[in-house]
Design a protein around this motif. Structure first.
Motif, PDB file in Angstrom:
ATOM      1  N   ILE A  40       0.892  -1.199  -0.056  1.00  0.00           N
ATOM      2  CA  ILE A  40       0.085   0.024   0.081  1.00  0.00           C
ATOM      3  C   ILE A  40       0.812   1.406   0.121  1.00  0.00           C
ATOM      4  N   LEU A  41       1.621   1.351   0.960  1.00  0.00           N
ATOM      5  CA  LEU A  41       2.705   2.419   1.070  1.00  0.00           C
ATOM      6  C   LEU A  41       3.439   2.731  -0.446  1.00  0.00           C
ATOM      7  N   LYS A  42       4.035   1.616  -0.917  1.00  0.00           N
ATOM      8  CA  LYS A  42       4.715   1.656  -2.234  1.00  0.00           C
ATOM      9  C   LYS A  42       3.541   2.227  -3.449  1.00  0.00           C
ATOM     10  N   ASP A  43       2.540   1.478  -3.440  1.00  0.00           N
ATOM     11  CA  ASP A  43       1.393   1.896  -4.407  1.00  0.00           C
ATOM     12  C   ASP A  43       1.078   3.343  -4.401  1.00  0.00           C
ATOM     13  N   CYS A  44       0.794   3.698  -3.179  1.00  0.00           N
ATOM     14  CA  CYS A  44       0.410   5.359  -3.016  1.00  0.00           C
ATOM     15  C   CYS A  44       1.593   6.119  -2.849  1.00  0.00           C
ATOM     16  N   ARG A  45       2.797   5.887  -2.984  1.00  0.00           N
ATOM     17  CA  ARG A  45       3.899   6.742  -3.122  1.00  0.00           C
ATOM     18  C   ARG A  45       3.712   7.507  -1.658  1.00  0.00           C
ATOM     19  N   VAL A  46       3.491   6.933  -0.485  1.00  0.00           N
ATOM     20  CA  VAL A  46       3.295   8.017   0.744  1.00  0.00           C
ATOM     21  C   VAL A  46       4.693   8.614   1.229  1.00  0.00           C
ATOM     22  N   ARG A  47       4.482   9.881   1.561  1.00  0.00           N
ATOM     23  CA  ARG A  47       5.500  10.700   2.245  1.00  0.00           C
ATOM     24  C   ARG A  47       5.967  10.394   3.497  1.00  0.00           C
ATOM     25  N   ALA A  48       5.049   9.992   4.430  1.00  0.00           N
ATOM     26  CA  ALA A  48       5.290   9.704   5.841  1.00  0.00           C
ATOM     27  C   ALA A  48       4.221   8.721   6.131  1.00  0.00           C
ATOM     28  N   ALA A  49       4.411   8.472   7.564  1.00  0.00           N
ATOM     29  CA  ALA A  49       3.340   7.231   8.233  1.00  0.00           C
ATOM     30  C   ALA A  49       3.133   7.513   9.703  1.00  0.00           C
ATOM     31  N   ILE A  50       2.027   7.401  10.156  1.00  0.00           N
ATOM     32  CA  ILE A  50       1.478   7.319  11.537  1.00  0.00           C
ATOM     33  C   ILE A  50       0.937   6.180  11.925  1.00  0.00           C
ATOM     34  N   VAL A  51       1.570   5.471  13.094  1.00  0.00           N
ATOM     35  CA  VAL A  51       0.961   4.120  13.440  1.00  0.00           C
ATOM     36  C   VAL A  51       0.726   4.201  14.996  1.00  0.00           C
ATOM     37  N   ASP A  52      -0.091   3.371  15.518  1.00  0.00           N
ATOM     38  CA  ASP A  52      -0.442   3.034  16.767  1.00  0.00           C
ATOM     39  C   ASP A  52      -0.016   1.800  17.295  1.00  0.00           C
ATOM     40  N   LEU A  86       8.422   8.717  10.149  1.00  0.00           N
ATOM     41  CA  LEU A  86       7.627   7.398  10.731  1.00  0.00           C
ATOM     42  C   LEU A  86       7.254   7.745  12.066  1.00  0.00           C
ATOM     43  N   ILE A  87       6.073   7.821  12.378  1.00  0.00           N
ATOM     44  CA  ILE A  87       5.436   8.402  13.877  1.00  0.00           C
ATOM     45  C   ILE A  87       4.822   7.343  14.491  1.00  0.00           C
ATOM     46  N   GLY A  88       5.140   7.169  15.769  1.00  0.00           N
ATOM     47  CA  GLY A  88       4.205   5.972  16.440  1.00  0.00           C
ATOM     48  C   GLY A  88       3.328   6.968  17.483  1.00  0.00           C
ATOM     49  N   VAL A  89       2.182   6.354  17.757  1.00  0.00           N
ATOM     50  CA  VAL A  89       1.255   6.998  18.938  1.00  0.00           C
ATOM     51  C   VAL A  89       1.649   6.596  20.425  1.00  0.00           C
ATOM     52  N   ASP A  90       1.751   5.279  20.504  1.00  0.00           N
ATOM     53  CA  ASP A  90       1.804   4.933  21.851  1.00  0.00           C
ATOM     54  C   ASP A  90       3.236   4.553  22.400  1.00  0.00           C
ATOM     55  N   ARG A  91       4.020   4.280  21.482  1.00  0.00           N
ATOM     56  CA  ARG A  91       5.557   3.954  21.880  1.00  0.00           C
ATOM     57  C   ARG A  91       6.607   4.376  20.770  1.00  0.00           C
ATOM     58  N   THR A  92       7.718   4.760  21.301  1.00  0.00           N
ATOM     59  CA  THR A  92       8.595   5.107  20.195  1.00  0.00           C
ATOM     60  C   THR A  92       9.850   4.126  20.492  1.00  0.00           C
ATOM     61  N   VAL A  93      10.315   3.756  19.290  1.00  0.00           N
ATOM     62  CA  VAL A  93      11.643   2.742  19.156  1.00  0.00           C
ATOM     63  C   VAL A  93      12.618   3.470  18.396  1.00  0.00           C
ATOM     64  N   PRO A  94      13.823   3.226  18.475  1.00  0.00           N
ATOM     65  CA  PRO A  94      14.843   3.875  17.369  1.00  0.00           C
ATOM     66  C   PRO A  94      14.208   3.985  15.865  1.00  0.00           C
ATOM     67  N   GLY A  95      14.270   5.088  15.417  1.00  0.00           N
ATOM     68  CA  GLY A  95      13.869   5.380  14.008  1.00  0.00           C
ATOM     69  C   GLY A  95      12.397   5.678  13.942  1.00  0.00           C
ATOM     70  N   VAL A  96      11.484   5.751  14.969  1.00  0.00           N
ATOM     71  CA  VAL A  96      10.399   6.141  15.184  1.00  0.00           C
ATOM     72  C   VAL A  96      10.094   7.203  16.014  1.00  0.00           C
ATOM     73  N   GLU A  97       9.439   8.192  15.756  1.00  0.00           N
ATOM     74  CA  GLU A  97       9.243   9.410  16.504  1.00  0.00           C
ATOM     75  C   GLU A  97       8.059   9.269  17.220  1.00  0.00           C
ATOM     76  N   ARG A  98       7.570  10.064  18.247  1.00  0.00           N
ATOM     77  CA  ARG A  98       6.480   9.795  19.059  1.00  0.00           C
ATOM     78  C   ARG A  98       5.636  10.919  18.861  1.00  0.00           C
ATOM     79  N   LEU A  99       4.162  10.652  18.607  1.00  0.00           N
ATOM     80  CA  LEU A  99       3.102  11.610  18.395  1.00  0.00           C
ATOM     81  C   LEU A  99       3.276  12.913  19.113  1.00  0.00           C
ATOM     82  N   ASP A 100       3.128  12.422  20.496  1.00  0.00           N
ATOM     83  CA  ASP A 100       3.119  13.484  21.530  1.00  0.00           C
ATOM     84  C   ASP A 100       4.279  14.313  21.730  1.00  0.00           C
ATOM     85  N   ASP A 101       5.501  13.856  21.267  1.00  0.00           N
ATOM     86  CA  ASP A 101       6.562  14.620  21.320  1.00  0.00           C
ATOM     87  C   ASP A 101       6.456  15.749  20.113  1.00  0.00           C
ATOM     88  N   LEU A 102       6.279  15.185  18.821  1.00  0.00           N
ATOM     89  CA  LEU A 102       6.002  16.281  17.931  1.00  0.00           C
ATOM     90  C   LEU A 102       4.791  17.468  18.294  1.00  0.00           C
TER      91      LEU A 102
END
Length: 508
Positions: free
Chosen positions: A86-98, A117-133
């Motif tokens: 889906i991401l490749k097909d739609c050529r997305v620029r960013a992603a937000i996941v929970d 790449l943004i996570g809602v509940d948890r952050t890991v290396p390479g994933v920013e957290r929504l609340d922080d943004l």
């Protein structure tokens, strides 16, 4: 006439005891828009959103709307490799996941060169957290805007999912016609109104869930998210919050009606004045059970992602035209097509083709639809089978891809399933065609029993006597622990058929 702007302290949505006021919603969306802009997301960019029913979905949708970006809805039940398509097909620029752990998604998407790449509940290396943004960004100067336009991907029941932009693509419907159509598909106000309290249990990666949210907020109401559907939890929320509007799918209603009566009667549902359902066949017996329990408030809608809403059935219609999916909404035209593609008269069964103000002209990345899908008159072939009666009411038999041709006779699984689910021991039934050396294929039934039920195959076959012609009876009945359904309550028949057809020439 412009709609009044809600005051900052007015609740926009609840999830459990958490509340998001209109002021908080606007401020958080402004800050998120600023943060995403800093990461290179702008007008026309596509952003994947993979999220359960929750308050943050509203913040993300409004932020993307302010940026002029497009929200690409991603099913949270898909495995990471499936989402990659889906991401490749739609050529997305960013992603937000929970996702509770976004690591598998990060790894699957690492070669896509996402800006963020943004996570809602948890952050890991390479994933920013929504609340922080949101917490670290300036509110900035952003227009009021509305929720971002959506790209919805098909469930993929007959192949790889395809992206359909809601509201059409390369189409320019007349604004007045479009507004009139939208009013009619809301059953002319039945699904909204100031002060409505709308419970949202439908997933937000399908058209119906976001549609419920938009209708509630657009008409001055409040949204109540239920993150995961549970039948008793839904009844409890209706009572506690005095819910007035709820959009469901038949599976949800079946789960409620299968609860012991003493459990159902425990909850006061008298506040509910509009209950809609659709997205899958609705057995007449289920409609009658729902009307008896909830009152004369059941509305049924039939539509598809590619063409929007097509027909609507009112509470009175359920009694007057049992089994019908209702009449076309304003500005909707229906043709029933025969095998030769020509229109059939009332009473004749064929493929349902429709023209609405929001029919898409193509899928993302695939160009325009061909004449076998969209004809020169703008009629879209839905792949559903049905007929119109003399009064213009539509009756849907089944999906064309689900229809079983046994010994030259057309057998519609939905008809058999409706009979089987009338048996008190049956929770869910799925009928599929399996290979047969003489007839080509034969129907079998996969049945999920009610907890504690002990009915056997012979009991269910005897139940079919007098209710179904003998040639439609399942040739065998298999009992399973759970029948797979997608988030919209549609049985995943491709998945059920695959083991039986493996090694055969027919494509399922």
């Amino acid at each position: 006439m412009a709609r009044p702007v809600p005051s900052p302290g007015t609740p926009a949505a609840y999830e459990g005891d958490a509340v998001l006021t209109h002021g908080q919603w606007r401020e958080q969306a402004n800050r998120l828009a600023s943060a995403l802009a800093e990461r290179g997301v702008g007008k026309g960019d596509r952003v994947a959103v993979r999220m359960h029913n929750r308050l943050e979905w509203l913040v993300v949708g409004l932020a993307l709307g302010k940026l002029g970006a497009v929200q690409v809805a991603v099913n949270y039940r898909l495995a990471p490799p499936e989402t990659e398509h889906i991401l490749k097909d739609c050529r997305v620029r960013a992603a937000i996941v929970d996702d509770e752990d976004p690591t598998p998604l990060r790894d699957a998407w690492k070669h896509l060169d996402l800006n963020a790449l943004i996570g809602v509940d948890r952050t890991v290396p390479g994933v920013e957290r929504l609340d922080d943004l949101i917490g670290n960004a300036d509110e900035g100067e952003w227009p009021p805007g509305g929720l971002a336009p959506l790209v919805i991907y098909s469930s993929g029941t007959t192949g790889r999912p395809k992206g359909a932009p809601l509201g059409g693509w390369n189409t320019r419907p007349d604004p007045e016609v479009l507004a009139d159509y939208l009013r009619s598909v809301g059953f002319d106000g039945a699904s909204g109104g100031p002060g409505n309290r709308t419970m949202v249990t439908l997933p937000l990666h399908h058209a119906a869930g976001p549609g419920s949210v938009r209708a509630a907020l657009r008409t001055g109401g409040t949204v109540y998210f239920l993150r995961r559907f549970d039948p008793e939890a839904a009844l409890a929320l209706i009572e506690r919050r005095r819910i007035t509007h709820w959009g469901s799918v038949p599976t949800m209603l079946q789960r409620i009606m299968k609860l012991p009566e003493e459990v159902r009667r425990r909850y006061d549902v008298s506040s509910l004045r509009y209950l809609s359902t659709g997205a899958a066949p609705v057995p007449q017996r289920l409609k009658e059970q729902v009307l008896d329990h909830f009152g004369e408030i059941l509305y049924e809608g039939y539509g598809c992602t590619e063409a929007g809403m097509i027909t609507g059935c009112t509470p009175a219609d359920h009694r007057r035209k049992p089994g019908s999916s209702g009449r076309p909404f304003r500005h909707v035209r229906i043709r029933i097509l025969g095998e030769d593609g020509r229109a059939l008269p009332p009473g004749r069964t064929g493929e349902i083709a429709v023209r609405t103000p929001v029919v898409i002209s193509g899928y993302i990345g695939r160009g325009r639809l061909g004449p076998d899908q969209l004809d020169a008159d703008g009629f879209y072939r839905t792949g559903d089978i049905g007929h119109l009666d003399a009064d213009g009411y539509l009756y849907i038999s089944d999906r064309r891809t689900d229809m079983i041709i046994s010994g030259g006779a057309n057998i519609y699984p939905a008809e058999i399933e409706a009979v089987l689910t009338e048996h008190p021991a049956v929770a869910v039934a799925a009928v599929i065609g399996v290979p047969d050396p003489d007839a080509g294929e034969r129907p079998i039934a996969l049945v999920e029993r009610q907890p504690g039920a002990e009915a056997g195959a012979e009991d269910l076959l005897e139940h079919c006597r007098g209710r179904l012609a003998r040639y439609k009876w399942p040739r065998r009945i298999e009992f399973v622990d759970q029948i797979p359904v997608n988030p919209m309550g549609k049985i995943e028949k491709r998945r059920l058929r695959e083991p039986y057809w493996r090694g055969h020439e027919r494509r399922i």
